[in-house]
Design a protein around this motif. Sequence first.
Motif, PDB file in Angstrom:
ATOM      1  N   LYS A  81     -16.017 -20.150  21.074  1.00 14.24           N
ATOM      2  CA  LYS A  81     -17.332 -20.579  21.559  1.00 14.24           C
ATOM      3  C   LYS A  81     -17.356 -22.122  21.598  1.00 14.24           C
ATOM      4  CE  LYS A  81     -22.052 -21.039  20.269  1.00 14.24           C
ATOM      5  NZ  LYS A  81     -22.951 -21.140  19.125  1.00 14.24           N
ATOM      6  N   SER A  83     -19.896 -25.289  22.051  1.00 12.59           N
ATOM      7  CA  SER A  83     -21.323 -25.636  22.081  1.00 12.59           C
ATOM      8  C   SER A  83     -21.647 -26.535  23.269  1.00 12.59           C
ATOM      9  CB  SER A  83     -21.713 -26.372  20.796  1.00 12.59           C
ATOM     10  OG  SER A  83     -21.462 -25.539  19.705  1.00 12.59           O
ATOM     11  N   THR A  86     -20.431 -30.365  24.360  1.00 10.55           N
ATOM     12  CA  THR A  86     -19.205 -30.745  23.623  1.00 10.55           C
ATOM     13  C   THR A  86     -18.210 -31.424  24.566  1.00 10.55           C
ATOM     14  OG1 THR A  86     -19.431 -28.869  22.131  1.00 10.55           O
ATOM     15  CG2 THR A  86     -17.219 -29.770  22.332  1.00 10.55           C
ATOM     16  N   LYS A 163     -25.509 -25.511  28.492  1.00 16.46           N
ATOM     17  CA  LYS A 163     -25.482 -24.218  27.783  1.00 16.46           C
ATOM     18  C   LYS A 163     -24.187 -24.054  26.993  1.00 16.46           C
ATOM     19  CE  LYS A 163     -26.961 -20.385  29.905  1.00 16.46           C
ATOM     20  NZ  LYS A 163     -27.061 -19.393  31.001  1.00 16.46           N
ATOM     21  N   ASP A 164     -24.259 -23.301  25.888  1.00 20.48           N
ATOM     22  CA  ASP A 164     -23.038 -22.962  25.151  1.00 20.48           C
ATOM     23  C   ASP A 164     -22.122 -22.142  26.064  1.00 20.48           C
ATOM     24  OD1 ASP A 164     -24.328 -24.079  23.007  1.00 20.48           O
ATOM     25  OD2 ASP A 164     -24.651 -22.186  21.932  1.00 20.48           O
TER      26      ASP A 164
END
Length: 185
Positions: A81, A83, A86, A163-164
């Motif tokens: 995942k 974030s 990032t 968005k993640d």
Amino acid sequence: MKGRSETPKNWPSSVTYITKCVYSKKISPETLAQLTAGNLPQNPQQQQHTPGGISKLVRIKLITDKGHPACGQYGLFSACKISAKTHILDYMGYVHPDFESDPTSDYDISLDSRLGVAIDAQRIGNEGRMVNDYRGIGDRPNVMFDDHMVNGERRMGIYAMAKDIAKGEELLVSYGKGFWKARIN
Ligand SMILES: C[S@@+](CC[C@H](N)C(=O)[O-])C[C@H]1O[C@@H](n2cnc3c(N)ncnc32)[C@H](O)[C@@H]1O
């Protein structure tokens, strides 16, 4: 064993894997000074993600889905995942003046239009060269290019958007309409 010849899984043998940009000798000393001057402290996030060059955040995969417009080519996928916002990795390649651009390259991106400098990852590069354009694949891009400084060196970063990103998602950027317009006909 870590060494110079270490490459990410699925790296194409025809392309040299690099962990630092290579600068053209045709870049003027003044421009080179603007691209590499200064001595900013290393961003700890980047240190953590690219200790030996190979990113732990991404995986290169051969695309075998016949419904994918880049089937038979590679794509870049998240290994975990990621974030929102990032910094994932930097786009590495051959940094060159615009007049030295190879018009046949599909891996050449502008680093600084004012300075007239671009990065071509056709023959040398890192995982960044595997990011596909979102058109025909996803509804919208989930990563974007943005330049930044690392130890005084101007680089083109690849960042998660707002968005993640879930583990296993393909990382997709917008190449811009100009990329595709130039390839019609
Ligand atoms: C920077 S490369 C991306 C990595 C490439 N797939 C590879 O395996 O080396 C750009 C090329 O990937 C392909 N590509 C990327 N996004 C695409 C898309 N949305 N639809 C079709 N082809 C795409 C095109 O051939 C394009 O010229």
